[in-house]
Scaffold this active site. Structure first.
Site, mmCIF file in Angstrom:
data_model
loop_
_atom_site.group_PDB
_atom_site.id
_atom_site.type_symbol
_atom_site.label_atom_id
_atom_site.label_comp_id
_atom_site.label_asym_id
_atom_site.label_seq_id
_atom_site.Cartn_x
_atom_site.Cartn_y
_atom_site.Cartn_z
ATOM 1 N N TYR A 94 0.887 -1.337 0.017
ATOM 2 C CA TYR A 94 0.256 0.179 0.210
ATOM 3 C C TYR A 94 0.867 1.187 -0.144
ATOM 4 C CZ TYR A 94 -4.532 -2.296 0.597
ATOM 5 O OH TYR A 94 -5.663 -2.879 0.850
ATOM 6 N N GLU A 136 -8.423 -7.059 5.031
ATOM 7 C CA GLU A 136 -7.545 -7.543 4.780
ATOM 8 C C GLU A 136 -7.551 -8.305 5.752
ATOM 9 O OE1 GLU A 136 -5.458 -5.776 1.725
ATOM 10 O OE2 GLU A 136 -6.717 -5.381 0.734
#
Length: 401
Positions: A94, A136
């Protein structure tokens, strides 16, 4: 985020609507230039056909519009999270994506990208990344703690390769360690990755599991993409042309939230076009295996009899389930076919009203225009939007909002 930063982010919504694909195209080009290793993670076919760019635009736009209450986006967060965990995306990635996204906003907007605006988007992305990666991690935990479950990639052997029609072939996949495989919710998919010599890349693709849960193997049913020379379709064609019984391929654990509603006692209606029947077939097999007494309507369309996969299997299922009604459409009907085949594209107004149950759960799978047509028709005859569930081929380009 403070209120001033939220206002700055929301203020970019008109810019995103007008220039979103330009921005995201620049973003992907930049990211792949500086981090080419990510080409092994992303579907390069969806890069060329712009589907991935459009999907990113929609996600960023939705986040900007709902910055005051991002919790409303949890269904979207879950869909993206399911995809990310199927690709083994990790939190550290990310940071890479965020850096390129903020730099792209600066480079595309130029002087319009003030320091305050960039800081606002940096904070917005940080909070979105926390939301996504947190969700997640929960999904990864669920996968790892299931009986027969795993995270990352696991080698599977092609035990059987069976031609279902002129275009569709099924692959029966068993783990090479001979251990159990995680059960899944009917309608879910697995990610598969193969090395593409033409690109010099590992490429992942998602394929719906087309059988009922059984704890032993997964079956995927793949359409050959005739004439595909670009990355979009190359994996499907490589499976058809080069992957034979005994071959080893990597799979991730089942993912996806287009699933059969559990414990439903209402009628079920399945609507598919072409290869779109695969997740619905898993749902149907599960209902029949559980000896569900509910009425079922199966509506399917394809070009002709030669490309109609699983027709004999469906006849067998019909003999097991006394309340299954099939309505099949062929674009081209041969002279030898009897009146049990409807000519033309799938048209719900040609289905007898008694088989489009008011209290049913509806499942639609196919390309975007196919879904839109039937979704809108069902709404027009009074079906609640909460009872209509759909999955589109490839990155999402439509919304039920």
């Amino acid at each position: 985020m403070n209120e001033q930063q939220k206002a700055l982010v929301k203020g970019t919504v008109p810019v995103l609507k007008e220039n979103g694909v330009l921005l995201t195209t620049h973003f992907y080009e930049r990211m792949f230039k500086h981090n080419p290793e990510l080409k092994h993670v992303f579907n390069m076919g969806n890069q060329q056909n712009k589907k991935q760019q459009m999907a990113l635009v929609m996600a960023v736009l939705a986040y900007a519009e709902h910055i005051d209450n991002p919790g409303i986006l949890m269904p979207v967060v879950d869909s993206i999270g399911q995809k990310h965990t199927s690709l083994d995306i990790r939190p550290e990635q990310y940071a890479i994506v965020g850096g390129h996204l903020i730099a792209s906003i600066s480079e595309v907007l130029g002087d319009a990208a003030s320091e305050d605006l960039l800081k606002a988007w940096e904070q917005a992305y940080h909070e979105l990344a926390q939301l996504m990666s947190g969700h997640e991690q929960k999904l990864y935990k669920e996968k790892s703690t299931k009986s027969g479950g795993w995270v990352g990639w696991r080698p599977f052997r092609v035990e059987k390769k069976i031609k279902e029609s002129a275009e569709i072939t099924s692959f029966y996949l068993y783990p090479t360690d001979n251990g159990p495989v995680a059960d899944f919710l009917p309608g879910q998919y697995v990610s598969l990755r193969l090395f593409l010599p033409e690109l010099g890349l590992l490429q992942p693709r998602q394929y719906s599991i087309s059988c009922k849960p059984n704890g032993i193997y997964y079956r995927i049913s793949v359409k050959k993409e005739i004439g595909a020379k670009q990355p979009d379709g190359m994996i499907s064609n490589r499976l058809h042309q080069h992957i034979e019984e005994g071959a080893i391929i990597d799979l991730s654990a089942p993912s996806g939230n287009f699933i059969l509603k559990q414990g439903e006692t209402s009628p079920q209606v399945f609507i598919s076009g072409g290869i779109g029947q695969t997740p619905l077939l898993s749902m149907l097999e599960h209902l029949v295996d559980r000896k569900s007494p509910v009425p079922i309507t199966w509506i399917h369309g394809c070009r002709n009899e030669q490309v109609h996969a699983f027709k004999q299997h469906l006849h067998h299922i019909s003999s097991q389930h006394g309340k299954l009604q099939q309505h099949i459409f062929y674009d081209v009907v041969s002279d030898s076919k009897t009146g049990d085949i409807l000519p033309g594209w799938v048209s719900l107004n040609k289905i007898p009203e008694e088989f489009l149950y008011r209290q049913a759960q509806y499942y639609i799978c196919g390309p975007g225009p196919f879904i839109k047509t039937h979704y809108n028709y069902l709404l027009s005859i009074g079906i609640s939007k909460d009872s209509i569930h759909f999955e589109e081929f490839g990155p999402a380009s439509i919304s039920a909002a």
